[in-house]
Design a protein around this motif. Structure first.
Motif, PDB file in Angstrom:
ATOM      1  N   TYR A 176     101.548  42.103 100.708  1.00 46.12           N
ATOM      2  CA  TYR A 176     101.641  41.010  99.749  1.00 46.12           C
ATOM      3  C   TYR A 176     101.966  41.578  98.370  1.00 46.12           C
ATOM      4  O   TYR A 176     101.603  42.713  98.050  1.00 46.12           O
ATOM      5  N   LEU A 177     102.646  40.761  97.550  1.00 49.37           N
ATOM      6  CA  LEU A 177     102.943  41.102  96.175  1.00 49.37           C
ATOM      7  C   LEU A 177     102.051  40.294  95.248  1.00 49.37           C
ATOM      8  O   LEU A 177     101.976  39.065  95.363  1.00 49.37           O
ATOM      9  N   ILE A 178     101.354  40.981  94.348  1.00 48.82           N
ATOM     10  CA  ILE A 178     100.531  40.334  93.334  1.00 48.82           C
ATOM     11  C   ILE A 178     101.265  40.470  92.006  1.00 48.82           C
ATOM     12  O   ILE A 178     101.343  41.552  91.429  1.00 48.82           O
ATOM     13  N   ASP A 179     101.814  39.365  91.536  1.00 54.05           N
ATOM     14  CA  ASP A 179     102.636  39.385  90.320  1.00 54.05           C
ATOM     15  C   ASP A 179     102.557  38.010  89.658  1.00 54.05           C
ATOM     16  O   ASP A 179     103.468  37.194  89.780  1.00 54.05           O
ATOM     17  N   GLY A 180     101.433  37.747  89.006  1.00 55.75           N
ATOM     18  CA  GLY A 180     101.205  36.403  88.479  1.00 55.75           C
ATOM     19  C   GLY A 180     100.669  35.484  89.551  1.00 55.75           C
ATOM     20  O   GLY A 180      99.666  34.796  89.369  1.00 55.75           O
ATOM     21  N   GLY A 181     101.304  35.485  90.702  1.00 61.62           N
ATOM     22  CA  GLY A 181     100.845  34.770  91.886  1.00 61.62           C
ATOM     23  C   GLY A 181     100.762  35.736  93.050  1.00 61.62           C
ATOM     24  O   GLY A 181     100.836  36.959  92.889  1.00 61.62           O
ATOM     25  N   VAL A 182     100.613  35.189  94.248  1.00 61.78           N
ATOM     26  CA  VAL A 182     100.548  35.986  95.474  1.00 61.78           C
ATOM     27  C   VAL A 182     101.733  35.611  96.354  1.00 61.78           C
ATOM     28  O   VAL A 182     101.948  34.431  96.653  1.00 61.78           O
ATOM     29  N   TYR A 183     102.522  36.608  96.753  1.00 62.76           N
ATOM     30  CA  TYR A 183     103.735  36.363  97.537  1.00 62.76           C
ATOM     31  C   TYR A 183     103.717  37.233  98.790  1.00 62.76           C
ATOM     32  O   TYR A 183     103.329  38.401  98.738  1.00 62.76           O
ATOM     33  N   GLU A 184     104.142  36.673  99.912  1.00 63.59           N
ATOM     34  CA  GLU A 184     104.257  37.448 101.142  1.00 63.59           C
ATOM     35  C   GLU A 184     105.476  38.352 101.063  1.00 63.59           C
ATOM     36  O   GLU A 184     106.559  37.930 100.671  1.00 63.59           O
ATOM     37  N   VAL A 185     105.287  39.607 101.436  1.00 56.25           N
ATOM     38  CA  VAL A 185     106.404  40.543 101.535  1.00 56.25           C
ATOM     39  C   VAL A 185     106.755  40.755 103.005  1.00 56.25           C
ATOM     40  O   VAL A 185     107.894  40.583 103.418  1.00 56.25           O
ATOM     41  N   SER A 186     105.757  41.125 103.802  1.00 56.95           N
ATOM     42  CA  SER A 186     105.982  41.318 105.240  1.00 56.95           C
ATOM     43  C   SER A 186     104.683  41.055 105.980  1.00 56.95           C
ATOM     44  O   SER A 186     103.712  41.788 105.810  1.00 56.95           O
ATOM     45  N   THR A 187     104.662  39.998 106.763  1.00 56.38           N
ATOM     46  CA  THR A 187     103.467  39.646 107.530  1.00 56.38           C
ATOM     47  C   THR A 187     103.732  39.707 109.025  1.00 56.38           C
ATOM     48  O   THR A 187     102.920  39.268 109.815  1.00 56.38           O
ATOM     49  N   GLU A 188     104.885  40.272 109.416  1.00 60.43           N
ATOM     50  CA  GLU A 188     105.206  40.441 110.834  1.00 60.43           C
ATOM     51  C   GLU A 188     104.979  41.897 111.234  1.00 60.43           C
ATOM     52  O   GLU A 188     105.179  42.810 110.449  1.00 60.43           O
ATOM     53  N   GLY A 189     104.588  42.102 112.503  1.00 62.08           N
ATOM     54  CA  GLY A 189     104.396  43.454 112.991  1.00 62.08           C
ATOM     55  C   GLY A 189     103.240  44.151 112.302  1.00 62.08           C
ATOM     56  O   GLY A 189     102.334  43.541 111.733  1.00 62.08           O
ATOM     57  N   VAL A 190     103.274  45.494 112.346  1.00 65.02           N
ATOM     58  CA  VAL A 190     102.315  46.337 111.639  1.00 65.02           C
ATOM     59  C   VAL A 190     103.087  47.038 110.531  1.00 65.02           C
ATOM     60  O   VAL A 190     104.134  47.636 110.782  1.00 65.02           O
ATOM     61  N   ASN A 191     102.583  46.976 109.302  1.00 62.37           N
ATOM     62  CA  ASN A 191     103.312  47.509 108.156  1.00 62.37           C
ATOM     63  C   ASN A 191     102.572  48.686 107.530  1.00 62.37           C
ATOM     64  O   ASN A 191     101.359  48.636 107.347  1.00 62.37           O
ATOM     65  N   ASN A 192     103.322  49.739 107.207  1.00 63.26           N
ATOM     66  CA  ASN A 192     102.798  50.865 106.437  1.00 63.26           C
ATOM     67  C   ASN A 192     103.342  50.759 105.022  1.00 63.26           C
ATOM     68  O   ASN A 192     104.554  50.823 104.805  1.00 63.26           O
ATOM     69  N   LEU A 193     102.453  50.549 104.070  1.00 64.81           N
ATOM     70  CA  LEU A 193     102.858  50.389 102.682  1.00 64.81           C
ATOM     71  C   LEU A 193     103.482  51.682 102.171  1.00 64.81           C
ATOM     72  O   LEU A 193     102.976  52.770 102.435  1.00 64.81           O
ATOM     73  N   GLY A 194     104.592  51.557 101.418  1.00 67.76           N
ATOM     74  CA  GLY A 194     105.346  52.742 101.039  1.00 67.76           C
ATOM     75  C   GLY A 194     105.372  53.047  99.572  1.00 67.76           C
ATOM     76  O   GLY A 194     104.374  53.492  99.000  1.00 67.76           O
ATOM     77  N   ALA A 195     106.504  52.793  98.891  1.00 68.04           N
ATOM     78  CA  ALA A 195     106.650  53.215  97.499  1.00 68.04           C
ATOM     79  C   ALA A 195     107.595  52.273  96.763  1.00 68.04           C
ATOM     80  O   ALA A 195     108.566  51.764  97.326  1.00 68.04           O
ATOM     81  N   TRP A 196     107.308  52.064  95.472  1.00 68.95           N
ATOM     82  CA  TRP A 196     108.187  51.307  94.589  1.00 68.95           C
ATOM     83  C   TRP A 196     109.352  52.179  94.149  1.00 68.95           C
ATOM     84  O   TRP A 196     109.214  53.400  93.990  1.00 68.95           O
ATOM     85  N   SER A 197     110.492  51.556  93.914  1.00 68.65           N
ATOM     86  CA  SER A 197     111.603  52.247  93.262  1.00 68.65           C
ATOM     87  C   SER A 197     111.188  52.598  91.837  1.00 68.65           C
ATOM     88  O   SER A 197     110.282  51.976  91.269  1.00 68.65           O
ATOM     89  N   PRO A 198     111.823  53.593  91.209  1.00 68.11           N
ATOM     90  CA  PRO A 198     111.433  53.990  89.855  1.00 68.11           C
ATOM     91  C   PRO A 198     111.454  52.844  88.848  1.00 68.11           C
ATOM     92  O   PRO A 198     110.620  52.820  87.930  1.00 68.11           O
ATOM     93  N   ASP A 199     112.370  51.872  89.013  1.00 68.58           N
ATOM     94  CA  ASP A 199     112.427  50.743  88.090  1.00 68.58           C
ATOM     95  C   ASP A 199     111.502  49.599  88.484  1.00 68.58           C
ATOM     96  O   ASP A 199     111.407  48.592  87.773  1.00 68.58           O
ATOM     97  N   GLY A 200     110.793  49.727  89.618  1.00 69.22           N
ATOM     98  CA  GLY A 200     109.839  48.716  90.048  1.00 69.22           C
ATOM     99  C   GLY A 200     110.459  47.463  90.624  1.00 69.22           C
ATOM    100  O   GLY A 200     109.756  46.484  90.883  1.00 69.22           O
ATOM    101  N   LYS A 201     111.766  47.458  90.872  1.00 71.13           N
ATOM    102  CA  LYS A 201     112.423  46.246  91.346  1.00 71.13           C
ATOM    103  C   LYS A 201     112.437  46.116  92.869  1.00 71.13           C
ATOM    104  O   LYS A 201     112.632  45.028  93.406  1.00 71.13           O
ATOM    105  N   LYS A 202     112.227  47.231  93.570  1.00 73.02           N
ATOM    106  CA  LYS A 202     112.283  47.217  95.029  1.00 73.02           C
ATOM    107  C   LYS A 202     111.114  48.008  95.604  1.00 73.02           C
ATOM    108  O   LYS A 202     110.605  48.932  94.964  1.00 73.02           O
ATOM    109  N   LEU A 203     110.714  47.631  96.810  1.00 76.39           N
ATOM    110  CA  LEU A 203     109.622  48.296  97.519  1.00 76.39           C
ATOM    111  C   LEU A 203     110.116  48.759  98.877  1.00 76.39           C
ATOM    112  O   LEU A 203     110.643  47.958  99.661  1.00 76.39           O
ATOM    113  N   ALA A 204     109.964  50.036  99.161  1.00 75.11           N
ATOM    114  CA  ALA A 204     110.314  50.583 100.477  1.00 75.11           C
ATOM    115  C   ALA A 204     109.042  50.699 101.315  1.00 75.11           C
ATOM    116  O   ALA A 204     108.002  51.129 100.824  1.00 75.11           O
TER     117      ALA A 204
END
Length: 569
Positions: A81-109
């Motif tokens: 989930y993304l917490i950014d003012g509100g709460v947004y789903e990023v990936s709720t399918e399968g099993v997810n391993n949280l990774g890393a933000w891009s240097p500019d913070g615009k993308k999540l791998a």
């Protein structure tokens, strides 16, 4: 005594500190009764966002947005989930391993099994578009470690003991640590000028810190010891690294240009996470007599969290004694002996899980409760344990698992000969330690007063058939494959030897366990009842492989201590 045990089981913990913008420190704490995300701005601690379920991991973007991973009732089906003012789903399918933000913070791998139940493929979430796209297909278990100007660094695990680092850039995957034989390569950190640091045990018994030139692929050790380096991070010309020193952690600072190194004056315990930034290091440290807390280092070490202890006198618990005992073949095996504050009323032999793990003098609520109740806890690091070199961890492979089982029997014999037993001990373990508990009860039935088996394996065949698809090949690498070693798996299964178990047994299992499904506990309890043995089964409906809720921990472990007191106290 009952209140003292409940107090010890209620002790809270703080762990996994990470820096956010403006020097804000984020961390995980179960002060509310379940792990939640907290922040500390230098003066005040607060929960970041109300959350009903366990938060297992998180990453903070450069603008302060937070990605967190959470599961439900301990099922380990991590949702992002993304917490950014509100709460947004990023990936709720399968099993997810949280990774890393891009240097500019615009993308999540991150990696996920959303398209393949056995494979963690690489995905990228675009915050502006609110979309997730698959970036690369990768078989098996893969962990996004870092996203820097050089690209996305990913560790691929061939087995739990063999891994390689990949670089993803411009749609292409490149293996950086191609190697022959078995070697761990993980935790890459880009340090600029086309170079990375990473952890490896290539061509060596122990894990050290190495440096690689990404252009040429050449690498060399910067830190190479006769002990494992477990964590490291850098800031400028300095590196902090934590070393496993017979179970305890030594934390060191190195000036990388000169090699000048000195040891930090940290409390005794185990470093569980380390992050270095802006000249300030943050780390979490777990200790049997201090709990699990967050510290910072800036010239000196300072504790920044003080989790509720509920009146538990943890400081009265002595540091464990580190001992070596001879096993059946003369090999020396390490063990920790935890002594209660007063006169011992009995002994519990505690078997760690894994088996690619190690008993270490960290805070374990059940051990603290047993010590508070007056029991000695004796914990061997039998063959197959980590922390003692690459060779030792393979001494329990396939048919050699019998030797690990004999290590436990030899430990009980040594305790008796050393005069450390007032009466027969209880044997207790979780996960692989639960499996080993059952084998100990079956192979040396006269040695034990009782047994406590938690989320353990009863039948290696049914376990491998039912464990989560992404785990099967990795567990087969340890135990043997269903295709090639079925007969051996049956010979090594407690199910084959269950008739020999005589001691009373209590079984604890989470209904949502995807690692060792609850079917293992149900088979065991049914078979022992058919044999007329004394057995108690406690299934926790809202837990998985690990007890995540403090209320359940108090309930289950209080019953365990009561059971042990009845039979071995």
């Amino acid at each position: 005594m009952e209140l003292l045990i409940k107090r010890a089981l209620s002790v809270r913990s703080a762990t996994t500190p990470r820096w956010g913008p403006g020097g804000v420190l984020y961390y995980l704490s179960d002060s509310t009764g379940v792990m939640q995300l907290w922040r500390f701005d230098g003066s005040q601690h607060d929960v970041v966002v109300p959350w009903d379920e366990r938060v297992g991991d998180f990453r903070v973007a450069s603008d302060g947005a937070v990605a967190l991973a959470s599961d439900r009732d301990g099922d380990e089906k991590w949702r992002i989930y993304l917490i950014d003012g509100g709460v947004y789903e990023v990936s709720t399918e399968g099993v997810n391993n949280l990774g890393a933000w891009s240097p500019d913070g615009k993308k999540l791998a991150f990696t996920s099994t959303r398209d393949s139940p056995a494979d963690f493929n690489l995905y990228i979430y675009d915050r502006a578009a609110g979309e997730v796209k698959k970036a690369a297909e990768m078989p098996g278990i893969n962990i996004v470690e870092e996203w820097s100007e050089a690209g996305i660094f990913i560790t691929h695990y061939e087995t739990n003991l063999d891994s390689s680092i990949y670089l993803y850039r411009d749609g292409e995957l490149r293996e950086l640590t191609r190697h022959g034989g078995e070697a761990l390569n993980h935790s890459p950190r880009y340090i600029g000028n086309g170079k990375i640091l990473f952890l490896t045990n290539a061509d060596w018994e122990y894990v050290g810190v190495a440096q690689m030139d990404l252009t040429t692929g050449s690498w060399k050790y910067l830190v190479q010891l006769d002990r494992d380096v477990e964590h490291f991070d850098t800031w400028g010309a300095y590196m902090l690294f934590a070393v496993n020193e017979e179970g305890r952690s030594g934390l060191y600072q190195m000036h990388m240009h000169s090699g000048l190194t000195y040891k930090l004056p940290t409390p005794p315990g185990v470093v569980t996470h380390l992050e270095y930034g802006r000249g300030v290091a943050a780390f979490s440290l777990s200790s049997i007599n201090r709990g699990h807390e967050v510290y910072i280092f800036q010239g000196s070490v300072r504790q920044v969290t003080n989790s509720p202890k509920f009146g538990t006198p943890l400081d009265k618990l002595p540091e464990p004694r580190s001992v070596w005992y001879p096993s059946f073949d003369g090999r020396k095996i390490h063990a920790n002996i935890y002594l209660p504050p007063g006169e011992p009323r009995g002994t519990v032999v505690y078997l760690h899980g894994g088996p690619e793990s190690q008993d270490r003098p960290e805070f374990k609520p059940l051990v603290a409760a047993l010590l508070s109740a007056g029991f000695t806890v004796a914990a061997p690091n039998y063959r197959g344990s980590t922390g003692f070199g690459k060779t030792f961890v393979h001494l329990d492979d396939l048919e050699k698992r019998w030797d690990a089982i004999r290590d436990v029997e030899a430990f009980a014999k040594w305790l008796r000969e050393e005069g450390r037993l007032q009466k027969k001990p209880c044997v207790l373990g979780g996960s692989y330690g639960g499996y080993l508990t059952l084998m100990a009860l079956a192979t040396a039935p006269d040695a034990w007063a009782c047994g406590v088996e938690m989320v353990g394996i009863f039948n290696l065949v049914t376990f491998l058939e039912r464990t989560a698809p992404w785990r099967r090949r990795y567990r087969e690498a340890e135990y043997g494959s269903l295709e090639k070693h079925r007969d051996l798996l049956l010979q090594l299964s407690p199910a084959t030897h269950v008739e020999k178990i005589q001691a009373p047994l209590i079984i604890i299992h989470g209904a949502n366990d995807i690692r060792v499904p609850v079917h293992e506990a149900e088979q065991l309890a049914q078979r022992l009842r058919e044999l007329g043995r004394e057995v108690e089964l406690l299934v926790l409906p809202d837990e998985g492989h690990v007890i995540t809720k403090v209320s359940n921990r108090v309930k289950a472990y209080s019953r365990v201590v009561e059971f042990i007191a009845k039979h071995a106290g």
